[in-house]
Design an enzyme around this catalytic site. Structure first.
Site, short mmCIF file in Angstrom:
data_model
loop_
_atom_site.label_atom_id
_atom_site.label_comp_id
_atom_site.label_asym_id
_atom_site.label_seq_id
_atom_site.Cartn_x
_atom_site.Cartn_y
_atom_site.Cartn_z
N GLY A 162 9.98 -4.23 1.56
CA GLY A 162 11.38 -3.24 1.72
C GLY A 162 12.28 -3.46 0.82
O GLY A 162 13.04 -4.43 1.22
N HIS A 207 8.34 -0.10 6.77
CA HIS A 207 7.35 1.10 6.11
C HIS A 207 8.45 1.61 4.98
O HIS A 207 8.28 2.88 4.80
CB HIS A 207 7.09 2.06 7.08
CG HIS A 207 5.89 2.77 6.81
ND1 HIS A 207 4.53 2.51 7.37
CD2 HIS A 207 5.21 3.63 6.02
CE1 HIS A 207 3.57 3.33 7.10
NE2 HIS A 207 3.86 4.17 5.91
N TYR A 265 -5.19 2.30 8.55
CA TYR A 265 -4.66 2.91 9.87
C TYR A 265 -5.81 2.95 10.84
O TYR A 265 -6.73 3.75 10.55
CB TYR A 265 -4.11 4.26 9.59
CG TYR A 265 -2.81 4.54 8.80
CD1 TYR A 265 -1.55 3.95 9.30
CD2 TYR A 265 -2.55 4.88 7.65
CE1 TYR A 265 -0.39 4.05 8.89
CE2 TYR A 265 -1.46 4.82 6.81
CZ TYR A 265 -0.45 4.47 7.23
OH TYR A 265 0.73 4.56 6.60
N PRO A 304 0.79 -1.17 0.04
CA PRO A 304 0.15 -0.07 -0.10
C PRO A 304 0.87 1.29 -0.04
O PRO A 304 1.83 1.49 0.77
CB PRO A 304 -0.86 -0.32 1.19
CG PRO A 304 0.28 -0.65 2.07
CD PRO A 304 0.69 -1.88 1.38
C1 FMN Z 1 5.19 6.95 -0.88
C2 FMN Z 1 4.70 6.00 0.03
C3 FMN Z 1 3.77 5.93 0.58
C4 FMN Z 1 3.23 4.82 1.54
N1 FMN Z 1 2.21 4.77 2.19
C5 FMN Z 1 1.70 3.76 2.77
C6 FMN Z 1 0.40 3.56 3.43
O1 FMN Z 1 -0.47 4.44 3.14
N2 FMN Z 1 0.02 2.68 4.26
C7 FMN Z 1 1.13 1.74 4.49
O2 FMN Z 1 0.63 0.89 5.36
N3 FMN Z 1 2.33 1.85 4.09
C8 FMN Z 1 2.78 2.81 3.33
N4 FMN Z 1 3.84 2.91 2.75
C9 FMN Z 1 4.83 1.85 2.91
C10 FMN Z 1 4.89 0.66 2.03
O3 FMN Z 1 3.55 -0.16 2.01
C11 FMN Z 1 5.78 -0.37 1.97
O4 FMN Z 1 5.85 -0.85 3.33
C12 FMN Z 1 7.47 0.29 1.37
O5 FMN Z 1 7.10 1.18 0.52
C13 FMN Z 1 8.02 -0.86 1.02
O6 FMN Z 1 9.36 -0.67 0.56
P1 FMN Z 1 9.85 -0.20 -0.73
O7 FMN Z 1 9.21 1.09 -1.27
O8 FMN Z 1 11.18 0.01 -0.61
O9 FMN Z 1 9.28 -1.32 -1.65
C14 FMN Z 1 4.26 3.85 1.82
C15 FMN Z 1 5.51 4.17 1.18
C16 FMN Z 1 5.78 5.08 0.33
C17 FMN Z 1 6.92 4.90 -0.19
C1 7N5 Z 2 -1.60 9.65 5.61
C2 7N5 Z 2 -0.68 9.05 4.60
C3 7N5 Z 2 0.36 8.10 5.31
C4 7N5 Z 2 1.45 7.59 4.12
C5 7N5 Z 2 2.25 6.92 4.37
O1 7N5 Z 2 2.30 5.95 5.18
C6 7N5 Z 2 3.72 7.19 4.25
O2 7N5 Z 2 3.88 8.14 3.41
O3 7N5 Z 2 4.52 6.28 4.41
#
Ligand code: FMN
Ligand code: 7N5
Length: 331
Positions: free
Chosen positions: A263, A231, A116, A66
């Site tokens: 990740g 994350h 969340y 996500p």
């Molecule tokens: C721009 C961005 C927005 C994200 N938003 C969310 C989110 O809304 N909810 C969430 O659970 N994780 C969020 N994540 C974390 C991702 O789900 C994930 O754990 C992470 O991007 C994985 O690492 P990678 O980008 O190296 O593949 C976000 C990550 C990025 C880069």
């Molecule tokens: C409220 C949006 C949260 C997005 C998020 O999880 C991130 O940017 O890592």
């Protein structure tokens, strides 16, 4: 990194507003963990098995992790991502810029709803109902965010809300359309997980577990699965690379529920390493955003195609098998 994915990132960088590029690309603090997530893969090697005499199946255990605000990347936003997802699990962010019902309608495979937990449990329940009505097949509660991460790139740019015309569409009528209308609360606890489980019959996953003790507590709470994740290096810049945290969680869970991982996955080989360490599937975050920004639906499709092709090639070279004993550290 697979060179085709690097190319898509270059193209994305060229077309995106630099502020939005940095929102997607950035991490927390000094971005140590952001870099470590990718570096951890380079520290490991695979010992292939030989003469196994079998054809591999075409299974491609990948999910789209996500990520928020896809319309910052491309006007079609999450609709393009959903159309491109094919049969991969699409974990749709609660902070999507397209309503979850439209995301599910655009997808041909399973869509899971990332949540969340909002301290106002009426809001949380309204979101869960929305996900159910839309046809989501699971709820993924993100548990690594008791507070927003401090992303220095965003602070430097003064980026703290969406441009006019874009909104967190699932939240708009409940709390408001903006980034800051989504609450993160340190008061959220395992009790809330129980309450979400009581609200819905959908399988509940927790995302963002790193400590094996938390994995055991999660299993005790009857979760359907766990996502080992930091994350994407966006929360605490003191944690290990997600890949380095994976084996201890897999061991603690001991097969009772699936343990997915995300990740730093940037190649088919990275997917193979995560699976060999016991992940049930590997999640892709930023590469999907780069594909989306570079070329919309086609770009996301390209990311998944490149990863699938490379993963199946690596798997064949490994004799069709991936297990912990095949992973060694590089000297
Ligand atoms: C721009 C961005 C927005 C994200 N938003 C969310 C989110 O809304 N909810 C969430 O659970 N994780 C969020 N994540 C974390 C991702 O789900 C994930 O754990 C992470 O991007 C994985 O690492 P990678 O980008 O190296 O593949 C976000 C990550 C990025 C880069
Ligand atoms: C409220 C949006 C949260 C997005 C998020 O999880 C991130 O940017 O890592």
């Amino acid at each position: 990194m697979n060179p085709l994915l690097a190319e898509l990132h270059d193209k994305a960088r060229a077309v995106l507003d630099p502020v939005h590029h940095d929102f997607f690309a950035g991490g927390v603090g000094d971005e140590v963990v952001l870099a470590e997530n990718e570096a951890a893969f380079r520290r490991l090697a695979l010992l292939p098995r030989v003469l196994r005499g079998k054809q591999i199946s075409g299974d491609f255990p990948v999910m789209i992790s996500p990520t928020a605000f896809h319309r910052l990347a491309h006007p079609d936003g999450e609709l393009a991502t959903a159309r491109a997802a094919g049969d991969a699990v699409l974990v749709s962010s609660m902070a999507s810029t397209v309503p979850i019902a439209d995301v599910v309608a655009a997808a041909s495979g399973p869509v899971w709803f990332q949540l969340y937990v909002q301290p106002d449990m009426d809001v949380t329940e309204a979101l869960v109902r929305r996900a159910e009505r839309a046809g989501c097949e699971a709820v993924v509660v993100t548990v690594d965010s008791p507070v927003f991460g401090r992303h220095r790139r965003d602070l430097a740019h003064g980026f703290h809300d969406l441009p006019a015309g874009l909104a967190a569409e699932n939240m708009r009528d409940l709390v408001g359309p903006g980034l800051r209308d989504i609450e993160m609360s340190p008061l959220v606890s395992w009790e809330h997980i129980g309450r979400v489980q009581e609200m819905t019959a959908l399988p509940l996953w927790v995302k963002g577990v790193l400590h094996p003790k938390d994995a055991i507590i999660a299993v005790r709470h009857g979760v359907a699965g766990i996502v080992v994740s930091n994350h994407g290096g966006r929360q605490l810049d003191l944690v290990p690379a997600a890949l380095d945290a994976l084996p201890a969680v897999v061991d603690a869970v001991a097969g009772r529920v699936p343990v997915a991982f995300d990740g730093g996955v940037r190649s088919g080989g990275d997917i193979a390493l995560a699976l060999a360490l016991g992940a049930s599937s590997a999640g892709i975050g930023r590469p999907v955003l780069w594909g989306l920004a570079a070329d919309g639906e086609q770009g996301v499709r390209r990311v998944l195609d490149v990863l699938r092709d490379e993963f199946l090639h690596v798997l064949t070279l490994c004799g069709g098998e991936l297990s912990r004993d095949m992973v060694v550290t590089r000297c």
